[in-house]
Each structure stands twice: as structure tokens, then as C-alpha cells.
Design a protein around this motif. Structure first.
Motif, PDB file in Angstrom:
ATOM      1  N   ALA A 116       0.624  -1.013  -0.008  1.00  0.00           N
ATOM      2  CA  ALA A 116       0.187   0.418  -0.050  1.00  0.00           C
ATOM      3  C   ALA A 116       0.511   1.587  -0.013  1.00  0.00           C
ATOM      4  CB  ALA A 116      -0.892   0.031   1.669  1.00  0.00           C
ATOM      5  N   LYS A 117       2.056   1.125   0.943  1.00  0.00           N
ATOM      6  CA  LYS A 117       2.601   1.832   0.377  1.00  0.00           C
ATOM      7  C   LYS A 117       2.883   2.497  -0.845  1.00  0.00           C
ATOM      8  CE  LYS A 117       6.877   0.072   2.057  1.00  0.00           C
ATOM      9  NZ  LYS A 117       7.962  -0.638   2.956  1.00  0.00           N
ATOM     10  N   VAL A 118       4.169   1.972  -1.722  1.00  0.00           N
ATOM     11  CA  VAL A 118       3.973   1.956  -2.916  1.00  0.00           C
ATOM     12  C   VAL A 118       2.967   2.986  -3.734  1.00  0.00           C
ATOM     13  CG1 VAL A 118       4.830   1.576  -5.299  1.00  0.00           C
ATOM     14  CG2 VAL A 118       5.667   0.646  -3.032  1.00  0.00           C
ATOM     15  N   LEU A 119       1.590   2.500  -3.694  1.00  0.00           N
ATOM     16  CA  LEU A 119       0.742   2.807  -3.855  1.00  0.00           C
ATOM     17  C   LEU A 119       0.290   4.371  -3.572  1.00  0.00           C
ATOM     18  CD1 LEU A 119      -1.615  -0.797  -4.311  1.00  0.00           C
ATOM     19  CD2 LEU A 119      -0.646   0.735  -5.973  1.00  0.00           C
ATOM     20  N   LEU A 120       0.426   4.401  -2.418  1.00  0.00           N
ATOM     21  CA  LEU A 120      -0.665   5.318  -2.481  1.00  0.00           C
ATOM     22  C   LEU A 120       0.685   6.971  -2.125  1.00  0.00           C
ATOM     23  CD1 LEU A 120      -1.692   5.182   1.613  1.00  0.00           C
ATOM     24  CD2 LEU A 120      -2.379   5.788  -0.093  1.00  0.00           C
TER      25      LEU A 120
END
Length: 459
Positions: free
Chosen positions: A180-184
Motif C-alpha cells: 500500500a505504501k507504494v500505491l499511496l
């Protein structure tokens, strides 16, 4: 005199590709990792490990395949990013293998090598298929929707070690928050690139503080609040801190206003104070941080933080040597949260400094790529991805060394953890793509909607 509209700015001077330098550095990274693997075997068993040749061949093959992908698909990419990632991954495998020798009931090195293969495979897929990073801008809202779904999913599963951050099914486990951190980061970069003017120059001004309009700030603020709120419910303090830091850094870079840093620090302090007093799991970690030796005084033996501090103290300047430390006494998290303590004890302060320099160099090259890019989305994405690595290293190292409360995250590339390792390889792949776009000699990154300059020529 007459004016002609130039379609593109003049081309940059031709830059060397430096793929040969990358290949030499990759060879050195593999060699250092294999030598460390052999050194552990000689120290523990007075013999070279039987699988040393296969380990070296496997790591070399992964490095070569990644190099070929970069050579043919991103020839102008930064030549340091891939070798640093391979070296950190290799050192992590060595440290995990060394700890496996002390915990024969729990061998993690073979599994970590499989995850390394998956990570490099995904690295190659990203480098080969993502020809232009600007394509990601079109998927901003899909990215944030997927990120929120990934973060919410672990709530439906039982807590592990006090935190609901895992999905476990039939022996298989995954940590969705890592992806999720890359997508955010993609969403933050896309939204801030599209709205940086409204965030910087509109709204109410209070003395030196320029507040943006709520219409411009509300969407991204809502996404951030939902993200952090979900993570607080899951008791994942480390990832909450990571997302908060990422949000503040990218907002500062997009607007250029230092007041956001001050506001962010105040919000972080208030949030940490509230969570530390209301959440028992977090409060216990704060107590361990404030009083790391309290359990010894109470006759209950040293806590994990205390054992970690003992390991760093035993290492001294040059360390005890690979295989000669006692960091395994830290307990179940020695291969994940506390693997840096093993590095500190057996490689010493010198080895720790070398590791931190490698991380610092990787982050610096990411920032350098961001500064060289011409499009605002690419600049923000490069800064965001590099900041993810920087925040992780600071939060984890600070917790293990007793500078801040422990957060339970994994040291990038070093620690045991498939989700973290694969995600970090994706981050490196995106930085490779961004650095290739930044260093290309042809001007192919003019921002959409920017009017080309007018060049005066003699009639």
C-alpha cells in the motif's frame, strides 16, 4: 527577425550509460555476499558451507538478469541503485543464515532467497513493461482505492504479536500494508502535481502561514486520515508513522512551504501522545523505550530492547566477527525487527556505518533523479519513493537503538519478510525507471500543457 515555435527544448549533452560500471559493482556486491556466507560457515563449523556455490550462483544469476533488464530497457539509469540493492539483499541473506544456525527449528534463509527471487522477478517486470513513468499518473485513484483495500483487509484476521497487519491462510502470510505504501506514493504524487498551485498560492494567510483552500486540501487529507486511522485500529504504529512522514514530505516538496513541516511535527507529537496513552500495545512499547532495563531490575530478565543495546555494546568498533555474536538471545524478532542488532554486534560500528552509508546513498540517488526530472509528477514520485526508504531506516534503526519507541517494521532488504523485500525491489525498479528518464539525453519529458519556448532566429 522572425519567431518560430520550438517543439522541444535543445537536447542535453550526451551522457554515458555506465552499464559497465554497474556490472562491475554487481560483481563486487555478489562477491562480498558470498564471502560473508563462507565466513559464517568457517566460523561456526570450520568448513565452507556445502551450498555456498549454489548460493553464490543463484545470487549472481538474479543480479545478472536484473542487470540485463536495465541494460536493454533503462540504459541511462543510475548505475548505483541496482548494485546497492543487491549488496543489501545479499548481506541480509548472510545475517539470516547466520541466525538460522542458532535456531535450527526455524530456518528462514531459504525462504528469504525465494522471496528475493520473487522481488527481482517483479523488478524485471516493472523495468521492462513500464516504459514511461507518467503512465502511472492516470491510475492515481485506482492506486489509492487498492491501497485502502489492502490496508483494511488485515482487520478481518487475528492479530499477530499484538498487531493486525497480517493475512495468514494455510501457512502462507502476507503483509498488505507494505504494498500500500507504494500505491499511496503514486496517488500523493499525482494529486499534488495536479494541485500544487492551489495548495501553494490560494487560501487564507495567517502571518507567515499560507493555508490552502479546504477544497484543494480535503481529498488528500481525507485519504491520509483514513489510512492512518485504519493503521491505528490495526495497532501498526510503524506504518502509520511512515505514511504520516511520507504525506508531510511530499506536501512540503509540492508547495515549498516549511510551515507544513512544523504543522506535521506538532500533529505527529499530539497523535503519538494520544495513541501512547490510549492503546495498551503502544503504551507498553513506550514504557520499554523509557525504561529498557526495568525488567532486569524486576528480576524478569532483559527485554528485547535491552538485549539489543547489549548487542550493540558488545560489538564495539569492529564487531565480534560474523558468527561470533549472541544476538539470538533477543528472541523471536531477531531476524526481522532486530536484525540490525546482529549487524551491530558482529560487524561493529564500522559495519553499521557502512550499511547506513549504503542506505543514504540509495536515498540520495533517488532524490537526485527527482531533481533532474522535468515533470512534477516524476519529481514528486521519486522524492516519495526515496523518502519511504529513508523513513523506514530511521524509524527501525531508532527503535532498535533505543532512540525512539520500537515500531515493529522490517529493515529494508536486510530483515526477514517477503512482503517487505518484494516491495523494496519494486521501489528500486521505479527509481531505476525514474533515473533513466532523468538522465536520458533527449528531451522527452516536457510536461503536458507547458507551452514550448519561442526561439528568436535571424531572418
Amino acid at each position: 527577425m522572425h519567431a518560430t515555435t520550438a517543439d522541444t527544448p535543445p537536447p542535453d549533452p550526451r551522457r554515458p550509460k555506465r552499464r559497465g560500471i554497474e556490472l562491475v559493482l554487481l560483481f563486487a556486491a555478489v562477491l562480498i555476499s558470498v564471502c560473508g556466507y563462507i565466513d559464517v560457515g568457517l566460523t561456526r563449523h570450520d568448513s565452507v558451507p556445502a551450498d555456498a556455490a549454489s548460493y553464490g550462483a543463484g545470487l549472481a544469476l538474479l543480479a545478472l538478469l536484473a542487470h540485463l533488464a536495465v541494460r536493454f530497457r533503462a540504459p541511462y539509469a543510475d548505475p548505483l541503485l541496482l548494485p546497492i540493492a543487491v549488496l543489501l539483499n545479499g548481506v541480509g541473506l548472510v545475517l539470516i543464515y547466520r541466525l538460522d544456525l542458532e535456531t535450527r527449528h526455524d530456518t528462514a534463509a531459504p525462504t528469504q532467497l525465494i522471496w528475493s527471487t520473487c522481488g527481482v522477478g517483479l523488478f524485471i517486470v516493472v523495468v521492462v513493461l513500464l516504459r514511461d513513468h507518467r503512465v502511472l499518473r492516470s491510475y492515481a485513484y485506482l492506486s489509492v482505492a487498492t491501497a485502502l483495500a489492502l490496508m483494511i483487509a488485515p482487520i478481518l484476521f487475528p492479530a499477530v504479536n499484538g498487531a493486525k497487519i497480517w493475512i495468514r491462510l494455510d501457512g502462507f502470510s502476507i503483509q498488505p500494508g507494505e504494498f500500500a505504501k507504494v500505491l499511496l506514493a503514486v496517488f500523493f504524487a499525482a494529486y499534488l502535481a495536479a494541485n500544487h498551485h492551489a495548495l501553494s498560492y490560494t487560501g487564507r494567510r495567517i502571518r507567515r502561514l499560507q493555508l490552502p483552500t479546504m477544497r484543494a486540501l480535503a481529498p488528500i487529507l481525507a485519504i491520509w486520515l483514513v489510512s492512518v486511522g485504519v493503521l491505528v485500529l490495526e495497532r501498526d504504529l510503524g506504518t502509520s508513522l511512515l505514511f504520516f512522514g511520507l504525506f508531510i514530505i511530499m506536501l512540503y516538496v509540492a508547495t515549498g512551504r516549511g510551515s507544513w513541516v512544523t504543522i506535521g511535527m506538532l500533529m505527529a507529537g499530539f497523535g503519538a501522545f494520544m495513541v501512547g496513552h490510549l492503546e495498551p500495545h503502544v503504551r507498553s512499547r513506550v514504557e520499554d523505550w523509557l525504561h529498557p532495563f526495568a525488567s532486569i531490575a524486576a528480576g524478569q530478565g532483559p527485554s528485547q530492547v535491552a538485549q539489543s543495546l547489549f548487542a550493540f555494546a558488545a560489538g564495539g568498533i569492529l564487531g565480534t566477527g560474523l558468527g561470533l555474536g549472541h544476538s539470538v538471545l533477543i528472541g523471536f524478532a531477531v531476524k526481522s525487527d532486530f536484525i540490525l542488532a546482529t549487524a551491530g554486534e558482529e560487524l561493529g560500528l564500522a559495519g553499521l556505518c557502512a550499511l547506513f552509508l549504503l542506505y543514504g546513498l540509495m536515498v540520495a540517488r533517488g532524490y537526485s533523479a527527482g531533481l533532474a526530472l522535468r515533470d512534477s509528477f516524476g519529481r514528486l514520485l521519486a522524492v516519495g519513493l526515496a523518502s519511504i526508504l529513508a523513513i523506514q531506516v530511521f524509524v527501525i534503526a531508532g527503535g532498535v537503538m533505543g532512540l525512539i519507541p520500537l515500531t515493529g517494521m522490517a529493515m529494508p532488504f536486510l530483515a526477514q519478510g517477503g512482503s517487505s523485500l518484494v516491495t523494496n525491489w519494486v521501489i528500486v525498479a521505479l527509481l531505476i525507471r525514474l533515473s533513466d528518464s532523468a538522465r536520458r539525453p533527449r528531451p522527452d519529458l516536457v510536461e503536458p500543457g507547458v507551452v514550448a519556448p519561442v526561439v528568436e532566429t535571424a531572418s
